[in-house]
Design a protein around this motif. Structure first.
Motif, PDB file in Angstrom:
ATOM      1  N   HIS A  58     -77.463  68.563 -19.650  1.00 57.21           N
ATOM      2  CA  HIS A  58     -76.929  69.887 -20.143  1.00 57.21           C
ATOM      3  C   HIS A  58     -75.895  70.368 -19.147  1.00 57.21           C
ATOM      4  CE1 HIS A  58     -78.252  74.253 -20.239  1.00 57.21           C
ATOM      5  NE2 HIS A  58     -77.104  74.189 -21.119  1.00 57.21           N
ATOM      6  N   GLY A  96     -77.191  67.611 -24.402  1.00 57.18           N
ATOM      7  CA  GLY A  96     -78.084  68.349 -25.186  1.00 57.18           C
ATOM      8  C   GLY A  96     -78.742  69.274 -23.883  1.00 57.18           C
ATOM      9  N   ASN A  97     -79.640  70.470 -24.435  1.00 57.86           N
ATOM     10  CA  ASN A  97     -80.155  71.267 -23.468  1.00 57.86           C
ATOM     11  C   ASN A  97     -81.854  71.080 -23.611  1.00 57.86           C
ATOM     12  OD1 ASN A  97     -81.141  73.522 -22.149  1.00 57.86           O
ATOM     13  ND2 ASN A  97     -79.940  75.085 -23.402  1.00 57.86           N
ATOM     14  N   ASN A 100     -83.999  73.589 -25.081  1.00 60.30           N
ATOM     15  CA  ASN A 100     -83.981  73.817 -26.451  1.00 60.30           C
ATOM     16  C   ASN A 100     -84.759  72.966 -27.236  1.00 60.30           C
ATOM     17  OD1 ASN A 100     -82.563  76.272 -26.478  1.00 60.30           O
ATOM     18  ND2 ASN A 100     -80.744  75.117 -27.064  1.00 60.30           N
ATOM     19  N   LEU A 101     -85.124  71.513 -26.391  1.00 59.48           N
ATOM     20  CA  LEU A 101     -85.644  70.490 -26.878  1.00 59.48           C
ATOM     21  C   LEU A 101     -87.532  70.246 -26.762  1.00 59.48           C
ATOM     22  CD1 LEU A 101     -82.895  68.220 -25.956  1.00 59.48           C
ATOM     23  CD2 LEU A 101     -83.507  69.049 -28.511  1.00 59.48           C
ATOM     24  N   ARG A 104     -90.145  70.237 -29.148  1.00 55.94           N
ATOM     25  CA  ARG A 104     -90.289  69.231 -30.306  1.00 55.94           C
ATOM     26  C   ARG A 104     -90.383  67.863 -29.537  1.00 55.94           C
ATOM     27  NH1 ARG A 104     -87.963  70.754 -35.180  1.00 55.94           N
ATOM     28  NH2 ARG A 104     -87.374  72.975 -35.240  1.00 55.94           N
TER      29      ARG A 104
END
Lengths: 242, 400
Positions: A58, A96-97, A100-101, A104
């Motif tokens: 990130h 990616g952050n 936010n993941l 999932r």
């Protein structure tokens, strides 16, 4: 071949033998040609059996990231670590952050402030959803200039200290992650780095003229001279902070 | 009650953000719901093809039919989208290959031919070559080739009875690129790697949508980045935002919907299919428009029918006959039939006054759970065999 080139070939050969003893029987790892053949063979056979880690990036500050990479490696299950070593600690870096993941995906380690995260070493297909969602980490510029930076690794402080060198000439920031990652995680798996140790990250154009001997080196083909090798990153023997 | 309508022409000023902020407040209630129509603009580099005409007529009917029911703003700013690479790259290509051409004497087809050559060349100008163009756009500059196209389009808009949302006005987006990206990053909606020489991605991964690059590593924004500079600062001023777009862009518009909805309004996505020519959907970048573009189509239509019949007939064809999908190829003979049908509808229109409340009631029937009026439902209602003759007010307000 110069003594330095011989040393680089020797170190590269030892790394291959360590990870994949079977390749030593098929290729002459004492020569550059044999090493390149072995490398091609590994790349061609990359398959579902390959074990890899996805590292999600990130925000990137190289010294903090190096510390977090070691923290991730300290927490690895030895069996999973050995499997990963057999795949040459292959790591895919994705932008990616992690914040936010996290709902999932389950990560093996998340750095402070969610600046980066790592998956458990596993078969390539396990990471396919994450790879579809994210993009390859793209940082074509070189690593920002920095003064030598002391990195204290998590754990009860020890007196262990080594210098961590990065060769910056011709090296993008994305390349730097690849090189330092291999050096750091393999050093942790080999017991060269332990929790509580410290490292000094030093950026120099080329790893030459360095007094302290290297305990581990990341060896790659020299982009200026494809018939030669160069050291892209390295970890010295123990040395006082200074 | 008359609706309060602020069209965008003239809103912009040097202090773009403040001007837009103030403009946002000016559309605030005199009662009804506030609706923002935000179609994607057409790059001013070529003739208006049947696909473009369909999108423009569709939006125009939606805008004019929703006006009696809500406070509608029709935002359509070329200034916003000039910074995209396809526009700046075209301008740089023209200056490099044509030099000081007299663009004011060229037709849209001639300029379009240059655009086709630009796309066919497939060259990508260096970011530093585009920088002077990008900087000038922020100051209100438009390349004379595109200024000429917009001049020609303005004339065609008038002939088609299209509301001009400020084709030739300087209408800068409310936010600069950095401000917009900082705002999104603070909400965890973008991944900004510019500080380390990387690109910027929209990040809706928490909703399971893949990252989407919106600024390249060398700093070029794409159309989504441009749209966000415009729509993010407007979103909070509206109850409903209607995004009209080409169905091919659906994944991008899903991202846009999520981001804007996060800022408050209900977001409606309205894909408007393109118009195939001889069975194939071709991008205008390939040219080959022949006589199937606005200029010749209007000339032929006006040679046979008067202005109101042309305006209504175009709407009957491009909206009611073609519908929202993109299955039917362009058929000039059907367009001509629609012009004739329009002539008859206009001749038999009721002479009595409907009155504003009755008109609003009539228009309001062509909605579902949304505030905007569905152009397809409304326009097809004119064509039913048992449909009553349309009132003059409906025709004047919406169709001619």
């Amino acid at each position: 071949m110069s003594p330095l080139q011989e040393d680089l070939v020797d170190r590269a050969g030892r790394r291959v033998r360590h990870a994949r003893p079977d390749l030593a029987e098929r290729f002459d790892l004492s020569t550059l040609a044999g090493l390149l053949d072995a490398q091609q063979s590994v790349a061609a056979a990359a398959s579902a059996e390959e074990t890899l880690v996805v590292a999600v990036i990130h925000h990137l500050e190289l010294a903090e990231w190096a510390g977090a990479t070691c923290a991730f490696a300290f927490g690895l299950d030895p069996v999973a670590g050995a499997r990963w070593r057999r795949s040459f600690t292959r790591t895919v870096f994705l932008a990616g952050n992690p914040a936010n993941l996290r709902e999932r995906f389950r990560f093996a380690h998340v750095a402070g402030d969610s600046t980066a995260a790592w998956t458990t070493p596993g078969p390539g297909p396990n990471a396919s959803t994450l790879r579809r969602l994210l993009k390859l980490f793209d940082a074509p510029a070189g690593p920002p200039a920095r003064p030598d930076t002391l990195v204290r690794l998590p754990g009860r402080p020890t007196t262990g200290h080594r210098d961590l060198y990065l060769a910056t000439e011709g090296c993008s920031l994305a390349d730097a992650l690849v090189h330092l990652n291999h050096v750091l995680v393999e050093a942790v798996l080999d017991g060269l780095i332990a929790p509580g140790d410290s490292l000094t990250l030093r950026q120099v154009p080329r790893l030459i003229g360095i007094a302290t001997p290297f305990a581990a080196l990341r060896v790659v083909t020299d982009p200026h001279r494809p018939d030669r090798l160069k050291a892209a990153a390295g970890l010295t023997e123990e040395t006082p902070v200074g | 009650m008359p609706a309060v309508v602020i069209a965008d022409a003239g809103v912009a000023g040097p202090a773009g953000a403040q001007a837009l902020h103030d403009a946002g407040h000016r559309v605030r209630p005199a009662g009804g719901r506030r609706v923002l129509l935000a179609p994607i603009t057409i790059t001013p580099s070529k003739p208006l093809t049947p696909s473009h005409l369909k999108g423009l007529l569709w939006t125009d009917v939606m805008y004019r039919a929703t006006r009696p029911l809500a406070e509608v703003r029709y935002r359509y700013s070329h200034t916003t989208y000039h910074p995209t690479e396809q526009t700046l790259g075209f301008w740089e290509f023209l200056d490099r290959t044509q030099g000081d051409a007299a663009y004011q004497d060229l037709t849209e087809q001639e300029i379009g031919d240059h655009y086709v050559a630009f796309r066919a060349a497939g060259e990508r100008a260096a970011a530093r070559s585009l920088r002077p163009y990008a900087d000038a756009v922020e100051q209100g500059w438009v390349h004379p080739a595109s200024a000429r196209i917009l001049e020609l389009w303005s004339e065609q808009y008038r002939a088609l009875g299209l509301h001009d949302p400020g084709l030739r006005a300087h209408q800068p987006p409310g936010l600069g690129l950095d401000e917009m990206l900082d705002g999104l990053a603070a909400r965890g909606l973008c991944l900004d790697h510019r500080r380390i020489g990387g690109p910027v991605h929209l990040d809706l991964t928490r909703h399971g949508l893949p990252l989407r690059q919106i600024v390249t590593a060398d700093g070029r924004p794409n159309y989504l980045a441009c749209a966000l500079r415009e729509l993010v600062p407007l979103a909070g001023d509206f109850d409903e935002i209607v995004l009209l777009y080409d169905p091919e862009l659906d994944p991008d518009y899903q991202l846009l919907e999520r981001i804007l909805a996060d800022l408050g309004p209900t977001v409606r996505r309205v894909p408007v299919g393109r118009v195939p020519i001889d069975g194939s959907i071709r991008s205008a970048r390939h040219g080959g428009w022949g006589h199937h573009h606005a200029g010749p189509l209007l000339t032929a239509a006006l040679a046979e029918y008067d202005g109101p019949a042309v305006r209504l007939g175009m709407r009957l064809y491009f909206i009611a006959v073609l519908g929202p999908g993109q299955e039917q190829s362009f058929r000039p003979e059907l367009l001509r039939q629609c012009l004739g049908r329009a002539q008859r509808l206009l001749a038999t229109g009721e002479s009595g006054q409907l009155g504003t409340p009755a008109l609003a009631g009539l228009l309001g029937r062509h909605r579902r759970d949304h505030t905007y009026v569905d152009p397809y439902r409304l326009t097809t209602s004119l064509l039913g065999k048992r449909a009553p003759a349309p009132s003059p007010e409906l025709l004047t307000e919406v169709f001619v």
